[in-house]
Design a protein around this motif. Structure first.
Motif, short mmCIF file in Angstrom:
data_model
loop_
_atom_site.label_atom_id
_atom_site.label_comp_id
_atom_site.label_asym_id
_atom_site.label_seq_id
_atom_site.Cartn_x
_atom_site.Cartn_y
_atom_site.Cartn_z
N ALA A 1 0.83 -1.22 0.00
CA ALA A 1 0.00 0.00 0.00
C ALA A 1 0.86 1.27 0.00
O ALA A 1 0.61 2.18 -0.80
CB ALA A 1 -0.95 -0.01 1.18
N PRO A 2 1.91 1.38 0.84
CA PRO A 2 2.75 2.58 0.76
C PRO A 2 3.48 2.71 -0.57
O PRO A 2 3.62 3.81 -1.10
CB PRO A 2 3.75 2.40 1.91
N ARG A 3 3.91 1.59 -1.14
CA ARG A 3 4.58 1.66 -2.45
C ARG A 3 3.62 2.13 -3.52
O ARG A 3 3.98 2.94 -4.39
CB ARG A 3 5.16 0.30 -2.82
N THR A 4 2.40 1.63 -3.49
CA THR A 4 1.41 2.05 -4.47
C THR A 4 1.06 3.52 -4.29
O THR A 4 0.93 4.26 -5.27
CB THR A 4 0.15 1.18 -4.34
N ARG A 5 0.94 3.95 -3.05
CA ARG A 5 0.66 5.37 -2.79
C ARG A 5 1.77 6.25 -3.33
O ARG A 5 1.52 7.30 -3.93
CB ARG A 5 0.46 5.58 -1.29
N LEU A 6 3.01 5.83 -3.14
CA LEU A 6 4.14 6.61 -3.67
C LEU A 6 4.17 6.59 -5.19
O LEU A 6 4.55 7.58 -5.82
CB LEU A 6 5.46 6.08 -3.10
N ALA A 7 3.76 5.49 -5.80
CA ALA A 7 3.69 5.43 -7.26
C ALA A 7 2.64 6.40 -7.80
O ALA A 7 2.88 7.08 -8.81
CB ALA A 7 3.39 4.01 -7.72
N TRP A 8 1.50 6.49 -7.13
CA TRP A 8 0.48 7.46 -7.54
C TRP A 8 1.05 8.87 -7.42
O TRP A 8 0.83 9.73 -8.28
CB TRP A 8 -0.76 7.34 -6.66
N ARG A 9 1.78 9.12 -6.36
CA ARG A 9 2.36 10.45 -6.14
C ARG A 9 3.41 10.79 -7.20
O ARG A 9 3.45 11.89 -7.72
CB ARG A 9 2.97 10.52 -4.75
N ARG A 10 4.26 9.81 -7.54
CA ARG A 10 5.29 10.04 -8.57
C ARG A 10 4.66 10.34 -9.92
O ARG A 10 5.12 11.23 -10.64
CB ARG A 10 6.17 8.80 -8.71
N THR A 11 3.63 9.62 -10.26
CA THR A 11 2.96 9.86 -11.54
C THR A 11 2.32 11.24 -11.55
O THR A 11 2.37 11.94 -12.56
CB THR A 11 1.91 8.77 -11.81
N GLY A 12 1.75 11.64 -10.44
CA GLY A 12 1.18 12.99 -10.35
C GLY A 12 2.24 14.08 -10.49
O GLY A 12 2.01 15.10 -11.14
N LEU A 13 3.41 13.84 -9.92
CA LEU A 13 4.49 14.82 -10.05
C LEU A 13 5.02 14.91 -11.48
O LEU A 13 5.30 16.00 -11.99
CB LEU A 13 5.63 14.48 -9.09
N SER A 14 5.14 13.78 -12.15
CA SER A 14 5.60 13.83 -13.54
C SER A 14 4.54 14.46 -14.43
O SER A 14 4.87 15.18 -15.38
CB SER A 14 5.98 12.44 -14.04
N ALA A 15 3.27 14.23 -14.13
CA ALA A 15 2.20 14.90 -14.88
C ALA A 15 2.25 16.41 -14.64
O ALA A 15 1.95 17.19 -15.55
CB ALA A 15 0.84 14.34 -14.47
#
Length: 117
Positions: A26-40
């Motif tokens: 769950a924390p890894r998935t949350r960080l992946a969502w955050r990384r994608t939002g930052l690159s967007a």
């Protein structure tokens, strides 16, 4: 096995004492969502650049508005999913993931269009 309580509809194991995986998915998935939002965010800001050029017209403004709308939706979905992953047992979310994928493709196409201008 005990019946799940009515308070935990998304996490039946919370009341039934079902052992869950103690991993960090769950924390890894949350960080992946955050990384994608930052690159967007980076792509959206780069698509704004032509709108602030001295000879910018309505086409550049519409392109920037579309990019910022897609970016806002991407960030809203990412924040919502991240909050869900932090507070509840993660469940499948095919609609939000599908919408997120479509918005990322739209933002990538808009960013590519800016590069071609």
């Amino acid at each position: 096995m005990a019946e799940p309580c009515g308070l935990h509809t998304r996490d039946p194991g919370a009341c039934a004492r079902v052992p869950r995986d103690p991993g960090a998915s769950a924390p890894r998935t949350r960080l992946a969502w955050r990384r994608t939002g930052l690159s967007a965010s980076a792509v959206a800001l780069l698509t704004l650049r032509p709108a602030f050029a001295p000879g910018a017209g309505p086409a550049e403004w519409l392109l920037a508005a579309a990019a910022m709308t897609a970016w806002a939706a991407i960030v809203a979905i990412a924040l919502h999913r991240g909050r869900d992953l932090r507070t509840r047992f993660p469940g499948p979310a095919p609609r939000s993931i599908r919408a997120y994928a479509v918005l990322i493709v739209v933002l990538a196409v808009l960013g590519g269009w800016v590069v071609m201008l």
